[in-house]
Structures are given as C-alpha cells and as structure tokens.
Write an enzyme that holds these catalytic residues in place. Sequence first.
Site, PDB file in Angstrom:
ATOM      1  CD  GLU A 137      -0.264  -6.587 -21.713  1.00  0.00           C
ATOM      2  OE1 GLU A 137      -0.139  -5.903 -20.305  1.00  0.00           O
ATOM      3  OE2 GLU A 137      -1.028  -6.789 -21.533  1.00  0.00           O
ATOM      4  CG  HIS A 150      -9.324  10.768 -40.662  1.00  0.00           C
ATOM      5  ND1 HIS A 150      -9.653  11.367 -41.598  1.00  0.00           N
ATOM      6  CD2 HIS A 150     -10.038   9.025 -41.120  1.00  0.00           C
ATOM      7  CE1 HIS A 150     -10.956  11.346 -42.104  1.00  0.00           C
ATOM      8  NE2 HIS A 150     -10.997   9.809 -41.705  1.00  0.00           N
ATOM      9  CE  LYS A 162      -3.238  -8.363 -23.304  1.00  0.00           C
ATOM     10  NZ  LYS A 162      -4.508  -8.389 -22.851  1.00  0.00           N
ATOM     11  N   GLY A 211       0.735  -1.387  -0.014  1.00  0.00           N
ATOM     12  CA  GLY A 211       0.087  -0.073   0.168  1.00  0.00           C
ATOM     13  C   GLY A 211       0.931   1.124  -0.179  1.00  0.00           C
ATOM     14  CD  GLU A 263      -6.763  -7.267 -24.102  1.00  0.00           C
ATOM     15  OE1 GLU A 263      -6.620  -5.713 -24.121  1.00  0.00           O
ATOM     16  OE2 GLU A 263      -6.306  -7.510 -24.457  1.00  0.00           O
ATOM     17  CE  LYS A 286      -4.043 -11.215 -14.506  1.00  0.00           C
ATOM     18  NZ  LYS A 286      -4.082 -10.965 -15.689  1.00  0.00           N
TER      19      LYS A 286
END
Length: 615
Positions: A495, A511, A492, A102, A488, A610
């Site tokens: 990353e 464009h 993938k 934290g 997506e 994660k």
Amino acid sequence: MCGIVGYIGHRDAQSIILKGLQRLEYRGYDSAGIALFDGKNINITKTKGKVSDLDNKINNLKFRGSQIGIGHTRWATHGIPNDVNSHPHCSNSGEIVLIHNGIIENYAAIKTELINRGYSFKSETDTEVLVNLIEDIQKSGNYMLGKAVQIALNQVVGAYAIAVFDTKKPNEIIVAKLGSPLAIGVGKDEFFIASDASPFIEYTNNAVYLEDEEMAIIRLHKEARYRKIKSDTLFDPYIQKLKLNIEQIEKGGYDHFMLKEIFEQPKAIVDTYRGRLSVNQGLIKMAGVEDYIEKFLSAEKITVVACGTSWHAGLVGEYIFETLARIPVEVEYASEFRYRDPIITKKDIVIAISQSGETADTLAAIKLAKKHGAFVFGICNVVGSSISRETDAGAYTHAGPEIGVASTKAFTTQITLLTIIALRLAKAKGTISQTNYKKYLVELENIPSKIEKVLEANPGVEKIAKIYKDASNFLYLGRGFNFPVALEGALKLKEISYIHAEGYPAAEMKHGPIALIDENMPIVVIATKYGHYEKIVSNIQEIKSRKGKVICIVTEGDTQVKEIADHVIEVPLSSELLSPLLTTIPMQLLSYYIAVLLDKNVDQPRNLAKSVTVE
Ligand code: M6R
C-alpha cells in the site's frame, strides 16, 4: 469517504477550513474545494489534487476575511477527480452551496426528473443532484432552507454528511447526517462543522456528534436548533467534552505520521492495557467484557468481522482465542460476510474490529449479525465512531489518532486488546493454568519495552530497505501466530511502496509460490524461536537452494538462521502467542523505508483513504 469542514463565526473562515481539511485528508485527497461567503459575495475555488494545491490556488486569489464557509477534500466515487467534480457544488441559481460526504444511491432517477424540470448539470456527481433537488423543493414550496433540506433528505436513498448554505440567508448553515460522520464544535458565538473533531480542537472542546437522520440549523449569534429528519421533532443534543489535544494530531518532529505512529506503539500498547491489567493482583478488568461475561462464556462460536489490517489482527485473535479460551473462532472479511447468508445465531458472538469505526462493510456486517440475533462486540480506536455506537458493547484500543493511511499502532493495539479479552475468558473458563495466566500478564506488561528495543534496530532495517527497494516482488512468510503477520507485512509494503507483495503461511510455499523464487526475489521470513522454528529453518533452506534472498526476523542470539539467511533482524525473546507484537515492527519499518527511498507519499498513498466509508 471525503472530509468536510465548515465554519460560521467571527474568525477568518478560510484559514480554519484549509487547516481543517488538511487534518481530514486521511479521508480522501484526490481533489479539494472551498466556498467562502462574506455576506455579499461568494467565492468558490476547487481543484484536482490535494488541499495544499487548493491553498496555493486560493492564496493567489486572496479571499481573506469571510466568516462563513465550507470546504471539502474528496475521494472520488461519482465522477473522476477534477476541478468540476470537486465540491462544493452550487444549485442552478448559484444561491445554494453544498458539500457532501457519502453517496446518493438514487441520484440518477432524481437527476432525470430535475432535467425534465429544466435543470442542467455541470458535474458527474450525485452531490450536484442533491443541491438542485434542495433548490427545486425550496422554490416550488417557498420553503426556508432548513425545511427544503429536510424534505430533500427524506427523498434520497444513500448516505450523507452535508453542510449547506443559502447566499440569500448568509448567517445560517444547515448540516445533516446519515451513515457518514458529522461533528459540530460549539464555541462562543461560533460553530465548527467537520467529519471529526480534529479541525476544531484548538478552538473548542465542546462537540455534538449528530446521529443518523439528525440535522442541525446553525445560526450566527443564536443557539443551534437540532431536529430529527424523519419525525420532524426538535431535540437537545448531548454535548461531549473532547479529550483530544493538538499534539496528538501533529507530526511531533517525525518526517511522516506513519513513522511517528510506528514509534508510538510502546506507549499506545500501555494505553490499551492501562486500567485493565493488574499484574500484581493477577487481574484483568474490562467493563465491556465483565458486563457480558456470561454471554462470552456461553458463546458457541466467535465470528470476527473486519477489513484490511483489522482483519489481520482478527486472524491473530483467532489463534489467541482458540489457544487460550478454547472458543471456536472464524474470521471473515466484513465485505464478504455482509453479502452471504452466514450461519449466525443468538448463541454467537460477533467481534467487529475497526480502527476508524467507520468502515462501511464492517458496519453493514454488524447490522446483519444483529439481525440474526448475535451479540456484537466492537473493538475500535476512534471514540464515538459509528461502529462503537452500533455495537452492543465494546472496548476502545486507546491508541490515539492514527493519521497515516497505513495502519501500524492500530494493529498492535487491536492484538493487545484481543489478548486481554482472551486471557480474561480463559481465566473464567478455566482453560488456562494459573502459571500461564500470570506468565502472559507479565509478558504483556513487558511488551512495550521489548518494542522499544526493536525500534532501536531501526538503522539496520533502513540498510536492508536500501538493498531491496528496487525489487518488483516480495514474499512474506510466517507460520502459526505469525502467519497473519506475514499477510500484514505484505499489505504494508503494497500500500505505501506499490511493490507487489504476497503473504503466505511458510509451509504453503511449496504448493505454488516457490515457482516465483529466483535470485531477484526477496523473501521476508518470520523465524522466531518459539513456533515451528525447525520447520521454518527447513523452509529457509528450500528458498536458499533456489537462490532467493532471505531477510529473516529472528529471536535475539539466534545463530542457526544467521548462518543461512542473507540478513537478519533481531527481536527480543517472547512466547509465540505474543510474538506478533514484536515481529510486525521490523516489517512496518521495512515498508516505511522502502516507500521513503522510492519517494512515495507514505502517509497518503495513491487511491487509498484512511476511512473506507463506501462499500
Ligand atoms: O478503520 P478500519 O480498521 O476499519 O479500516 C480497515 C482497513 O481499511 C484498513 O485496515 C486498511 O487496510 C489500512 N490501510 C491498512 O494499512
């Protein structure tokens, strides 16, 4: 965004903690540390790097046999990843030892005060401030450790899941939670502490999930005592029976979790719709939706809040909801939504999507939406997660643990769940014909076997990966329901292979991005049969005229695109609405193989974690 593990009992703490930390590395993996206490001597080992580096370091030192210990795997926030900043941290006297997941936001002010009182600090972390604050309180008031921790936590602002012990009281660990998850595994004469239950599932299936502002004093050979941090009242915890099993969190013969999770998608989707979909009876039943059906039907709009891949699933959801149920949908990055002044009223529904259920920005967006009076529905994978508890109602995707940092089965199961909800609402609103309703139910039920077919084309995708693995940039194009799939696909690749990639709606290419196209630019285009096929074919022609290399995802039997594309990957025929569940699979495989060929760490890409539990 760190993982914490603790143990007190009759087993060897070191091996339990190291194994547990390895399972929690999805939460962060830039440094790791462990403190082991045998009742007399304390051994603290810390290192920059992964848990395997810690394991090597500690095995050279041989600290076997301790029955109390705490460990930590870190994703750096305050202070760079190095040995000194790694947890556990000790108080100045060396007597109190603490791990923390934290952020203590007011650490700077507390640190200044402690320095004025004679304390010194070795690390740059907020955690070292907290452990010294506890020591200062303990010494100045002659308090027991539990009381000192409680007083200290009432002074800090921020988020924490902590485990702390005092070498003067070797049979006790104190844990506390606010904002970061903390589970306690309750065994016979032993306790486990962890950020989630995975470190202790082979030892006990009894778990207590602390709520915010709760703490527990865990003592060997005694009952744990649970206390509210603010009100100081004792309470009896709810002991949950875990359903997780060890196979679910192991690689099961695959080289990487990501590959395992890609291949698990047919089963994961069945698990998502099982018990909710009855094709024979033409029925959809979901408790979380049925109980609030009137709210859904009278909603003026739906706002989806999410991050990353879950945000992409939300975008697919927008197309699905608007097409089927004719409810206006907006999809917002949770991180933006939480800091603007969104127009949300009690007539709105907010759908929060999160695999982990712990994403800090999504949690904050939920709190804001609730403040505006909206009804908040959660779509989560992790059972009992913070988001699943914070929302008014919700549904789990039941995809099983997703351990690879790159989300795969979370995406397809989120889309599955959104489709089921949209179909249920469309039926209730009368915005879908009985024929189409039935058609989609049947098609959804057949999606898993179609994904199996796409997965069989795996070797073909690997060949394409070999050809383009050294490209510096990629473009991903799609239209309609497949535009979010293009986003997506690009995410993938970025990353896990660190290759720059951008997703675009295919027609937007002219464009701007078209200027990037030359013979070195691979472009992945989704060109399945239904959904603007002819338009996409024209886009492909435009790319080919500029010498771009085209990798197309097409419907089985396609001949037109095959003529012009450099490579094609086939997926079975489906409606446009459900095609994202198929077209996303080759993209996941392509990224996976490129990353493997480039020798990248597929399951734990650099700089990522994660669960993003910091904003
Ligand atoms: O657990 P969540 O779904 O809330 O996580 C959101 C994002 O952090 C996550 O999807 C991230 O973008 C993944 N690494 C993508 O593969």
